[in-house]
Write an enzyme that holds these catalytic residues in place. Structure first.
Site, PDB file in Angstrom:
ATOM      1  NE  ARG A  69      -3.417  -2.323   2.922  1.00  0.00           N
ATOM      2  CZ  ARG A  69      -3.020  -3.446   3.519  1.00  0.00           C
ATOM      3  NH1 ARG A  69      -1.776  -3.557   3.971  1.00  0.00           N
ATOM      4  NH2 ARG A  69      -3.863  -4.459   3.674  1.00  0.00           N
ATOM      5  CE  LYS A  96      -6.826  -0.386   5.145  1.00  0.00           C
ATOM      6  NZ  LYS A  96      -7.340  -0.418   3.760  1.00  0.00           N
ATOM      7  CG  HIS A 156      -7.453  -1.377  -3.298  1.00  0.00           C
ATOM      8  ND1 HIS A 156      -8.235  -2.245  -4.028  1.00  0.00           N
ATOM      9  CD2 HIS A 156      -7.605  -1.737  -2.000  1.00  0.00           C
ATOM     10  CE1 HIS A 156      -8.838  -3.096  -3.212  1.00  0.00           C
ATOM     11  NE2 HIS A 156      -8.470  -2.805  -1.976  1.00  0.00           N
ATOM     12  NE  ARG A 159      -3.070  -3.716  -1.361  1.00  0.00           N
ATOM     13  CZ  ARG A 159      -2.564  -4.488  -0.395  1.00  0.00           C
ATOM     14  NH1 ARG A 159      -1.247  -4.689  -0.346  1.00  0.00           N
ATOM     15  NH2 ARG A 159      -3.327  -5.040   0.519  1.00  0.00           N
ATOM     16  CG  HIS A 182      -5.182  -8.959   2.745  1.00  0.00           C
ATOM     17  ND1 HIS A 182      -5.755  -9.249   1.518  1.00  0.00           N
ATOM     18  CD2 HIS A 182      -5.087  -7.605   2.796  1.00  0.00           C
ATOM     19  CE1 HIS A 182      -5.989  -8.130   0.867  1.00  0.00           C
ATOM     20  NE2 HIS A 182      -5.598  -7.121   1.619  1.00  0.00           N
ATOM     21  CE1 TYR A 192      -3.266 -24.890  17.467  1.00  0.00           C
ATOM     22  CE2 TYR A 192      -5.335 -23.708  17.137  1.00  0.00           C
ATOM     23  CZ  TYR A 192      -4.558 -24.605  17.861  1.00  0.00           C
ATOM     24  OH  TYR A 192      -5.078 -25.199  18.976  1.00  0.00           O
TER      25      TYR A 192
END
Length: 227
Positions: A69, A96, A156, A159, A182, A192
């Protein structure tokens, strides 16, 4: 005296009133997605970025090749670049997702080469700067996409192009999502799946750079050095 005015609670109150009869506001808003480019459209514009010497375009290219970003990559400092390990350590303050840990971004061979060249000429703590004092503005990449390349898209969107490519080429979903910084899965899965899968992401980002830069000088020079 009755003046014909309403007396009582506000009939337009939402909570425990209109919410019982109307859908929530967020479901009434039309969703719009950031425009992205097809993979071919992106590849067609890469030569311009590799040939242009303006630092803003170098920054834009860096953002595209790392699929990060603007708020993350426009403010990079040289202290965040580990040339030996070929990693950019993005600090928590620019994440972010709000996680309080450094996010390691693997750098392709081509990006390392570009950064080495910029480093030789740099007089600043910042990688991408015009005045040697402050980093370029976070809005600069979008402005260059619009005014320089005449493209109606955003970072964006870049991406999104990367993510589509990951899906189309069968790249593991978790690796693809972590490449975009993300979160993956629900809280149980995240508990996990703590590894940042750096080496798996390194392979993905190298393939991404090879794909976009295969016909450009950076790649040609790199191949010549390895031959």
């Amino acid at each position: 005296i009755n003046e014909g005015k309403y007396h009582g609670k506000n009939p337009a109150i939402w909570k425990a009133n209109l919410e019982m009869y109307l859908p929530p506001p967020e479901k009434c808003k039309a969703k719009t997605h950031f425009k992205d480019l097809t993979l071919q459209e992106l590849r067609d514009n890469i030569p311009f970025l590799t040939k242009n010497q303006f630092i803003g375009y170098k920054c834009l290219l860096f953002g595209i090749l790392t699929a990060t970003r603007s708020v993350e990559f426009t403010q990079i400092q040289w202290s965040e670049i580990d040339f030996q390990k070929k990693i950019w350590n993005c600090p928590p303050s620019r994440r972010k997702d709000g996680k309080n840990e450094v996010f390691r971004v693997p750098l392709s061979r081509q990006l390392v080469e570009m950064l080495k060249i910029l480093k030789k000429e740099s007089q600043s703590n910042f990688v991408f700067t015009k005045d040697h004092l402050q980093p370029i503005r976070r809005e600069t990449p979008r402005k260059l996409l619009k005014d320089g390349l005449k493209l109606d898209c955003t970072m964006h969107g870049m991406r999104s192009t990367f993510r589509d490519w990951c899906t189309q080429t069968g790249i593991n979903e978790i690796v693809a999502e972590k490449s975009l910084m993300h979160s993956t899965g629900n809280e149980v899965v995240s508990a996990y799946q703590r590894s940042d899968l750096l080496e798996e992401r390194r392979d993905v980002m190298q393939k991404w750079s090879d794909l976009l830069l295969e016909s450009n000088e950076i790649t040609k020079n790199q191949k010549a050095e390895n031959s």
